[in-house]
Design a protein around this motif. Structure first.
Motif, mmCIF file in Angstrom:
data_model
loop_
_atom_site.group_PDB
_atom_site.id
_atom_site.type_symbol
_atom_site.label_atom_id
_atom_site.label_comp_id
_atom_site.label_asym_id
_atom_site.label_seq_id
_atom_site.Cartn_x
_atom_site.Cartn_y
_atom_site.Cartn_z
ATOM 1 N N ASP A 153 0.840 -1.198 0.000
ATOM 2 C CA ASP A 153 0.000 0.000 0.000
ATOM 3 C C ASP A 153 0.870 1.241 0.000
ATOM 4 O OD1 ASP A 153 -2.623 -1.304 0.421
ATOM 5 O OD2 ASP A 153 -1.672 -2.000 2.250
ATOM 6 N N LEU A 154 2.050 1.093 0.572
ATOM 7 C CA LEU A 154 2.970 2.223 0.718
ATOM 8 C C LEU A 154 4.375 1.656 0.561
ATOM 9 C CD1 LEU A 154 2.992 5.211 1.767
ATOM 10 C CD2 LEU A 154 3.358 4.278 4.043
ATOM 11 N N ILE A 155 5.227 2.357 -0.190
ATOM 12 C CA ILE A 155 6.580 1.826 -0.420
ATOM 13 C C ILE A 155 7.618 2.826 0.072
ATOM 14 C CG2 ILE A 155 8.250 1.097 -2.185
ATOM 15 C CD1 ILE A 155 5.956 -0.085 -3.752
ATOM 16 N N VAL A 156 8.559 2.329 0.872
ATOM 17 C CA VAL A 156 9.619 3.184 1.401
ATOM 18 C C VAL A 156 10.924 2.850 0.682
ATOM 19 C CG1 VAL A 156 10.908 3.830 3.472
ATOM 20 C CG2 VAL A 156 8.513 3.177 3.671
ATOM 21 N N ASN A 157 11.541 3.892 0.115
ATOM 22 C CA ASN A 157 12.864 3.727 -0.472
ATOM 23 C C ASN A 157 13.870 3.871 0.661
ATOM 24 O OD1 ASN A 157 15.366 4.089 -1.575
ATOM 25 N ND2 ASN A 157 14.817 5.884 -2.815
ATOM 26 N N ASN A 158 14.420 2.735 1.092
ATOM 27 C CA ASN A 158 15.312 2.761 2.252
ATOM 28 C C ASN A 158 16.786 2.653 1.849
ATOM 29 O OD1 ASN A 158 15.940 2.873 5.030
ATOM 30 N ND2 ASN A 158 16.084 0.646 5.092
ATOM 31 N N ALA A 159 17.138 3.328 0.760
ATOM 32 C CA ALA A 159 18.556 3.405 0.372
ATOM 33 C C ALA A 159 19.315 4.164 1.456
ATOM 34 C CB ALA A 159 18.675 4.138 -0.961
ATOM 35 N N LYS A 160 20.643 3.947 1.509
ATOM 36 C CA LYS A 160 21.366 4.540 2.655
ATOM 37 C C LYS A 160 21.307 6.065 2.665
ATOM 38 C CE LYS A 160 26.168 4.270 0.895
ATOM 39 N NZ LYS A 160 25.861 3.877 -0.506
ATOM 40 N N ASP A 161 21.281 6.684 1.472
ATOM 41 C CA ASP A 161 21.218 8.155 1.471
ATOM 42 C C ASP A 161 19.780 8.664 1.622
ATOM 43 O OD1 ASP A 161 20.280 7.423 -0.951
ATOM 44 O OD2 ASP A 161 21.770 8.491 -2.151
ATOM 45 N N ASN A 162 18.870 7.739 1.937
ATOM 46 C CA ASN A 162 17.472 8.134 2.115
ATOM 47 C C ASN A 162 16.981 7.829 3.526
ATOM 48 O OD1 ASN A 162 15.598 9.422 0.406
ATOM 49 N ND2 ASN A 162 14.295 7.603 0.460
ATOM 50 N N TRP A 163 17.909 7.440 4.385
ATOM 51 C CA TRP A 163 17.550 6.956 5.722
ATOM 52 C C TRP A 163 16.729 7.972 6.514
ATOM 53 C CZ3 TRP A 163 16.039 3.409 8.635
ATOM 54 C CH2 TRP A 163 16.249 3.373 10.011
ATOM 55 N N GLU A 164 17.142 9.248 6.458
ATOM 56 C CA GLU A 164 16.409 10.262 7.232
ATOM 57 C C GLU A 164 14.965 10.352 6.743
ATOM 58 O OE1 GLU A 164 17.370 11.664 9.998
ATOM 59 O OE2 GLU A 164 19.233 10.533 9.791
ATOM 60 N N LYS A 167 12.891 7.295 7.871
ATOM 61 C CA LYS A 167 12.471 7.411 9.267
ATOM 62 C C LYS A 167 11.305 8.387 9.387
ATOM 63 C CE LYS A 167 16.479 8.415 11.145
ATOM 64 N NZ LYS A 167 17.511 8.734 12.125
ATOM 65 N N ARG A 168 11.410 9.504 8.660
ATOM 66 C CA ARG A 168 10.380 10.533 8.732
ATOM 67 C C ARG A 168 9.039 9.971 8.231
ATOM 68 N NH1 ARG A 168 9.176 15.191 5.724
ATOM 69 N NH2 ARG A 168 8.069 16.606 7.107
ATOM 70 N N LEU A 169 9.140 9.239 7.128
ATOM 71 C CA LEU A 169 7.922 8.679 6.536
ATOM 72 C C LEU A 169 7.222 7.722 7.500
ATOM 73 C CD1 LEU A 169 6.557 8.848 3.676
ATOM 74 C CD2 LEU A 169 7.520 6.584 3.302
ATOM 75 N N VAL A 170 7.991 6.807 8.107
ATOM 76 C CA VAL A 170 7.330 5.849 8.996
ATOM 77 C C VAL A 170 6.819 6.533 10.271
ATOM 78 C CG1 VAL A 170 8.456 3.758 8.104
ATOM 79 C CG2 VAL A 170 9.407 4.888 10.087
ATOM 80 N N GLN A 171 7.529 7.581 10.690
ATOM 81 C CA GLN A 171 7.067 8.325 11.864
ATOM 82 C C GLN A 171 5.737 9.029 11.565
ATOM 83 O OE1 GLN A 171 10.257 10.882 12.937
ATOM 84 N NE2 GLN A 171 10.467 9.961 14.959
ATOM 85 N N LEU A 172 5.693 9.707 10.411
ATOM 86 C CA LEU A 172 4.469 10.401 10.004
ATOM 87 C C LEU A 172 3.315 9.424 9.869
ATOM 88 C CD1 LEU A 172 5.731 12.865 7.248
ATOM 89 C CD2 LEU A 172 4.628 13.459 9.414
ATOM 90 N N PHE A 173 3.639 8.273 9.298
ATOM 91 C CA PHE A 173 2.638 7.265 9.065
ATOM 92 C C PHE A 173 2.095 6.724 10.393
ATOM 93 C CE2 PHE A 173 1.778 2.736 8.398
ATOM 94 C CZ PHE A 173 0.588 2.916 7.723
ATOM 95 N N LYS A 174 3.007 6.493 11.328
ATOM 96 C CA LYS A 174 2.582 5.994 12.644
ATOM 97 C C LYS A 174 1.659 7.012 13.322
ATOM 98 C CE LYS A 174 4.311 4.372 17.062
ATOM 99 N NZ LYS A 174 5.478 4.081 17.893
ATOM 100 N N LYS A 175 2.023 8.295 13.219
ATOM 101 C CA LYS A 175 1.200 9.350 13.809
ATOM 102 C C LYS A 175 -0.221 9.281 13.258
ATOM 103 C CE LYS A 175 3.617 13.512 15.107
ATOM 104 N NZ LYS A 175 4.187 14.720 14.515
ATOM 105 N N GLN A 176 -0.313 9.125 11.917
ATOM 106 C CA GLN A 176 -1.626 9.039 11.263
ATOM 107 C C GLN A 176 -2.459 7.901 11.829
ATOM 108 O OE1 GLN A 176 -2.035 12.076 9.537
ATOM 109 N NE2 GLN A 176 -3.447 10.645 8.578
ATOM 110 N N LEU A 177 -1.773 6.773 12.109
ATOM 111 C CA LEU A 177 -2.502 5.595 12.591
ATOM 112 C C LEU A 177 -3.164 5.851 13.941
ATOM 113 C CD1 LEU A 177 -0.040 2.685 11.775
ATOM 114 C CD2 LEU A 177 -2.241 3.118 10.712
ATOM 115 N N PHE A 178 -2.558 6.737 14.731
ATOM 116 C CA PHE A 178 -3.099 6.988 16.065
ATOM 117 C C PHE A 178 -4.006 8.207 16.106
ATOM 118 C CE2 PHE A 178 0.481 4.208 17.075
ATOM 119 C CZ PHE A 178 -0.172 3.290 17.883
#
Ligand SMILES: Nc1ncnc2c1ncn2[C@@H]1O[C@H](COP(=O)(O)OP(=O)(O)OP(=O)(O)O)[C@@H](O)[C@H]1O
Ligand SMILES: Nc1nc2c(ncn2[C@@H]2O[C@H](COP(=O)(O)O)[C@@H](O)[C@H]2O)c(=O)[nH]1
Length: 179
Positions: A153-164, A167-178
């Motif tokens: 449903d959602l795809i995260v590009n977790n290449a090393k130069d995309n790490w920040e 993290k931001r994406l999954v944090q934002l996403f978690k916030k939405q869930l709550f």
């Protein structure tokens, strides 16, 4: 309502890393592979034998199981029933078979979060992890990315130069869930 976040993607992409970072209680699955250094039984997996997993299957205790790299991996049906019944939120790492079965059984209650990184990065991460099957694990990279693209449903590009950003994406996403 979403109850299960299923992480899906090729080996070395960073599924466990992002699952830890997201900090949503994990469903512990079963495997016949041996523990890696530092892995704890009952925390990282229920480490067991192929025979036990096959017996669980015959007894109808599994939602699904899969074979990967010469080992069996399985999800116990009861772990998810409990999550759904209590309306809780849980996370799990599965392959495409696991993600499809979860989706089939629990529909919109499952969100499939795809995680990928370039193949050369996956190889070097697995080599750093001293994975004895690093190359075998990436033989299936292409088909795993294709399956992820179909199911996620959602795809995260977790290449090393995309790490920040990962993290931001999954944090934002978690916030939405709550919310
Ligand atoms: N964005 C990143 N940049 C650099 N290294 C990373 C990144 N994300 C994860 N790693 C590292 O890559 C290695 C593999 O990560 P992880 O175990 O999370 O992958 P995985 O997708 O769960 O792999 P597998 O399916 O083989 O268990 C770990 O050592 C982790 O620290
Ligand atoms: N279908 C399922 N796939 C699973 C399950 N648990 C893990 N997995 C998949 O196996 C790989 C390899 O795991 P590793 O710990 O040996 O690196 C993992 O990336 C998942 O894709 C499961 O219960 N069912």
């Amino acid at each position: 309502m979403i109850n299960i976040i299923a992480f899906l993607g090729p080996s070395g992409a960073g599924k466990s890393t992002l699952q830890d970072f997201m900090d949503i209680p994990p469903v512990v699955t079963w495997t016949s592979r041996s523990p890696r250094v530092g892995e704890v039984d009952g925390v990282d997996y229920h480490f067991t034998t192929q025979e036990t997993i096959m017996r669980m299957f015959e007894e109808g205790l599994l939602l699904e199981f899969t074979q990967y790299n010469g080992n069996l991996y399985a999800t116990a049906a009861a772990s998810f029933e409990q999550v759904i019944r209590s309306g809780a939120l849980a996370s799990v790492i599965v392959d495409s078979n696991g993600a499809s079965e979860l989706r089939k059984k629990y529909g919109e209650r499952v969100l499939v979060l795809g995680v990928y990184a370039p193949v050369e990065e996956c190889i070097s991460r697995l080599q750093k992890r001293r994975d004895p099957n690093a190359l075998e694990r990436v033989f299936t990279y292409q088909e795993e990315v294709q399956a992820m693209q179909k199911l996620a449903d959602l795809i995260v590009n977790n290449a090393k130069d995309n790490w920040e950003r990962s993290k931001r994406l999954v944090q934002l996403f978690k916030k939405q869930l709550f919310m």
